[in-house]
Write a protein that holds these residues in place. Structure first.
Motif: not given
Lengths: 391, 210
Positions: A192, A303-304, A308, A351-352, A355, B35-40, B47-48, B51-52
């Motif tokens: 993306l 992506c992570s 992440a 992003v992510g 932050r 998207i902001r807190f992907p670890e949690y 993730y993709r 976002v989509l």
């Protein structure tokens, strides 16, 4: 009578020039043949002196053979019994520009032309494993294990005459080397914001197993209005920045106290200073060290892998200032600058991963406020339910 | 003695809008959180995908909001009548409604506001919805579109991508907070499900106490 004398002088002079010219040519050819009489016979040299052997067939096809041995080496009439080592004429006699380039790079003083080139062979570039591997043995060994080694040699990506270190080279220059062959890399099929990623990430960040993510901020020209991120990034040159700071040195543009490191406060001051509205910082994801283990790593498609990585992974940041010779000098930035919520790196946001924690806490408090109000009211509602039944 | 009558409060278009907004904003809040807190948080798989889904839903809600706005301003012409508090609302209505939610509700007193098709919202709702639909929704949608397009020309006017991200995030948090309050208040009808049923069928049962 005078005319006759003049004509005679001219004729004698012309004849002298003709004889002299023939003599030089003849002497040069003879000299090369004389040299090859000994140096072209491998049986004259043992293992220790093997390098003195010249393959006559190989040499005959070179441009250097046209010039003759004497154009680079000179010996006395008593050679080889004089015990003197033949002199080596420097390559810059003919290859001045290339030697000049070499003298400005990291190879200057560390490598001789003949470490990589064999002047006695056609296309006399020695194999990378022999030339580059002589000093960069670990990198070459690592590279030869990667599938990339089947497709490209060291010199296809690295110019040995303009040698710059990993951090001295801008991320955009590094990417250009990859784009030379991989212009139509199919990232857009799955990635993306493909173009944005390409402009804000070095290829080696994903396509090598290089360790240590760093963010390098380059100074871009904006001419009042920043270019669209889909367009080219126009990096400011040394001359551009000198016009802004005068003779104080380009690093003083941001490192105002000249202590060799940049604080968040200095970044904010630069970003908010109207004097510098025509320049700005463009962040690029890179790696601290460069590995040569090229490849396509499936986990990078997730992506992570980057997004992440968490704020702790995004602590190391540099600002890269252009030097007069086209290299870059990197100045370290205070830890966590890219996590600043506002003006420190106002245009770099992953992003992510970048932050800001204070902003996150503030946001979570707002949500907790809504949830808390509902819960509190609900609790009183349950406690006072009898009052509503009465009515 | 209780007597009740049925009022057709929410026409089909309003109900469709409401539920599209509800699903859209909830989806945006959840994907946004991932998207902001992907670890949690990982509710949407990769993730993709998050976002989509976030991008697609954002664009959809943008168009939906635009349609809502144009309808209320130019076709139904009821935006001001329904959403802008009157002088009376500001003078006494807001306080009376706050007193009801804060005290009188617990004492078993009736709601001072009675919804009619022309006066659907109580003074507090008017203020809240006006703020949400004409200020917060446009802010979150425009900032979201800017982040989607990443057009630097606009970013410089607003002070950089970090500012836009910060605004987008904090306003989105306001929506998440609103969702909790809104869902809770929806249960404060004369029965637990009364307001929720109204938003599904369009008909509200108004109970008159004698």
């Amino acid at each position: 009578m005078v005319l006759k004398a003049k004509f005679l002088i001219i004729c004698i002079f012309g004849l002298m020039v003709l004889v002299a010219g023939t003599g030089i040519s003849s002497s040069s050819a003879m000299e090369t043949d004389d040299c090859l009489e000994c140096h072209g016979d491998s049986s004259n040299f043992d293992e220790g002196s093997k390098r003195l052997y010249i393959d006559a067939t190989q040499f005959a096809g070179t441009k250097h053979a046209e010039d003759g041995c004497g154009s680079c080496h000179s010996v006395t009439d008593d050679h080889p019994d004089d015990g003197l080592k033949p002199s080596n004429e420097s390559c810059d006699m003919c290859h001045e520009d290339t030697v000049d380039e070499l003298s400005k790079g990291l190879h200057a003083g560390n490598a001789e032309c003949t470490d990589c080139h064999n002047p006695h062979a056609i296309r006399g570039l020695k194999p990378s494993s022999e030339s580059c591997g002589m000093c960069h043995d670990e990198a070459v060994e690592e590279y030869l294990k990667s599938p990339h080694a089947e497709k490209a040699d060291c010199a296809d990506c690295h110019s040995p005459h303009i040698v710059k270190s990993h951090l001295e080279t801008s991320g955009f220059e590094k990417n250009k080397q990859c784009i030379n062959c991989h212009e139509n890399a199919g990232h857009s099929e799955w990635l993306l914001r493909n173009k944005l990623h390409m402009q804000a990430t070095t290829c080696i960040s994903c396509h090598t197993d290089s360790k240590g993510i760093v963010i390098t901020m380059y100074i871009e020209k904006r001419d009042g209005v920043r270019p669209n991120k889909e367009g080219e990034i126009d990096l400011a040159t040394y001359q551009d920045l000198t016009q802004l700071v005068g003779d104080k040195g380009v690093q003083s543009l941001i490192d105002t106290n000249g202590d060799g490191s940049i604080t968040v406060a200095e970044l904010k001051k630069f970003n908010m200073d109207p004097k510098y509205k025509n320049v700005g910082l463009w962040g690029m994801l890179s790696t601290k060290t460069a590995s040569h283990g090229y490849g396509i790593f499936e986990n990078r498609r997730d992506c992570s892998f980057c997004h992440a990585a968490g704020p702790k992974a995004m602590q190391t940041c540099y600002v890269a200032f252009p030097n007069q010779d086209g290299t870059y000098s990197t100045v370290p930035v205070e830890e966590g600058a890219v996590l600043d919520p506002l003006f420190a790196t106002s245009d770099f946001y992953m992003v992510g991963s970048t932050r800001n924690d204070i902003l996150s806490i503030l946001g979570l408090l707002i949500i907790a406020g809504g949830l808390g109000a509902a819960c509190l009211h609900g609790t009183f509602r349950i406690l006072t339910r009898k009052n509503r039944r009465k009515h | 003695m209780e007597k009740s009558k049925m009022i057709y409060l929410n026409p089909t278009t309003v109900r469709i809008w409401h539920w599209i907004h509800a699903i859209g904003i909830t989806t945006l809040c959840i994907t946004g959180a991932q998207i902001r807190f992907p670890e949690y948080i990982n509710l949407f798989g990769s993730y993709r995908t998050a976002v989509l889904v976030h991008d697609f839903t954002g664009i959809f809600v943008c168009l939906d909001w635009l349609l809502w706005f144009l309808y209320y301003v130019f076709i139904d012409k009821s935006l001001i009548k329904l959403y802008v508090p009157t002088l009376n609302d500001l003078k006494t209505g807001v306080i009376r409604q706050m007193l009801f939610y804060g005290f009188n509700y617990f004492r078993g007193k009736p709601n001072p506001h009675h919804s009619t098709p022309d006066n659907k919202f109580n003074p507090m709702q008017k203020g809240a919805y006006l703020m949400i639909m004409t200020t917060l929704v446009p802010i979150v949608l425009v900032s979201g579109l800017l982040l989607l397009l990443i057009t630097q020309k606009w970013m410089i006017i607003l002070g950089g991508v970090k500012i836009v991200v910060g605004i987008h995030f904090l306003v989105a948090c306001c929506f998440a907070a609103f969702l909790f309050v809104h869902m809770y208040l929806a249960t404060l009808g004369h029965t637990f499900w009364a307001h929720i049923i109204t938003m599904i069928t369009g008909w509200e049962e108004e109970v008159e106490e004698h």
